[in-house]
Design a protein around this motif. Sequence first.
Motif, mmCIF file in Angstrom:
data_model
loop_
_atom_site.group_PDB
_atom_site.id
_atom_site.type_symbol
_atom_site.label_atom_id
_atom_site.label_comp_id
_atom_site.label_asym_id
_atom_site.label_seq_id
_atom_site.Cartn_x
_atom_site.Cartn_y
_atom_site.Cartn_z
ATOM 1 N N GLU A 135 60.886 -21.575 -27.512
ATOM 2 C CA GLU A 135 60.114 -21.338 -28.722
ATOM 3 C C GLU A 135 60.291 -22.504 -29.685
ATOM 4 N N SER A 136 59.197 -22.903 -30.304
ATOM 5 C CA SER A 136 59.212 -23.981 -31.281
ATOM 6 C C SER A 136 58.498 -23.494 -32.547
ATOM 7 N N GLY A 137 59.249 -23.326 -33.636
ATOM 8 C CA GLY A 137 58.685 -22.876 -34.897
ATOM 9 C C GLY A 137 58.683 -23.995 -35.920
ATOM 10 N N ARG A 138 57.649 -24.023 -36.738
ATOM 11 C CA ARG A 138 57.531 -25.093 -37.730
ATOM 12 C C ARG A 138 56.858 -24.581 -38.985
ATOM 13 N N PHE A 139 57.325 -25.089 -40.128
ATOM 14 C CA PHE A 139 56.625 -24.912 -41.397
ATOM 15 C C PHE A 139 56.538 -26.282 -42.064
ATOM 16 N N SER A 140 55.336 -26.643 -42.515
ATOM 17 C CA SER A 140 55.149 -27.894 -43.244
ATOM 18 C C SER A 140 54.094 -27.677 -44.315
#
Length: 266
Positions: A135-140
């Motif tokens: 799993e790869s989670g991101r917030f930008s």
Amino acid sequence: YSSTYPEGSTRAIIANYHSLRPDYYSGFRLFANTYKTDCCHLFFVEWAHLHGSDQIAFSSPLSNIVFPFLADVPGGTVKASLEITYDKVSIRAGRYVSSHCESLGYVFGGLRYVNIERFQRAARFNSAVFVRNTESGRFSGGALEIGYGVEAVEPCSFSLVGQLCGLMAVGERRLRQQLVNGTAPGNVKRPTETAWVCGCEMRLGARYRHHWKACWIDLEFGFEMDQYFNALKFSTAETIELAGDLGLNYVNVGFAGPYASASVRF
């Protein structure tokens, strides 16, 4: 990641959580600041980068690992890894609003770009089956911030410094997931969403100032914390039926620890 075992006739999954987090983060901060003594304004620019990673492996013949497709994979060895990257760029402007015995207090507001990425992988290996969940989670996104700071001057060129800041960010929150069961890989589509994220920043330290010719050399040591609420989302492992489906869990992300910095003011 977590280990599980079936229970009762309903074969509900009981999740026993195992913590996995970096022992430390390493990174750097580049910054510059200035103010005008005639009107007491200040201006501040900062770029900070942090990175942390960790991994673990353990064996337990009585436990299974939870994946979104709820595969029963007894025995073998569980291996899990985690990697987190954090970047922020801040531009702030403010004004000194109080002074007492050479001590200063100031208010500021500004804009911030923030990028948080978390990559995690858990896999179980045995002689018959290989199962892996990645799993790869991101917030930008961008944020508005407002805060208050203080510099209390002490004897022998020392000062106590502190800063507290709150922010509201809007950006893109996403989750990419890949499941492998034996030799059959599959990608789970999670919709990207626009998200509002609240956060805060705290810094407390001591500064030593040395006067040399036409400049000041500042050495600062202290503790700082950045915290973002519901910044990322990942699949969640809860007590559910085998026929059920794992949902999503919103995760708070925080970074805290000691820091040291050096600067020169002309």
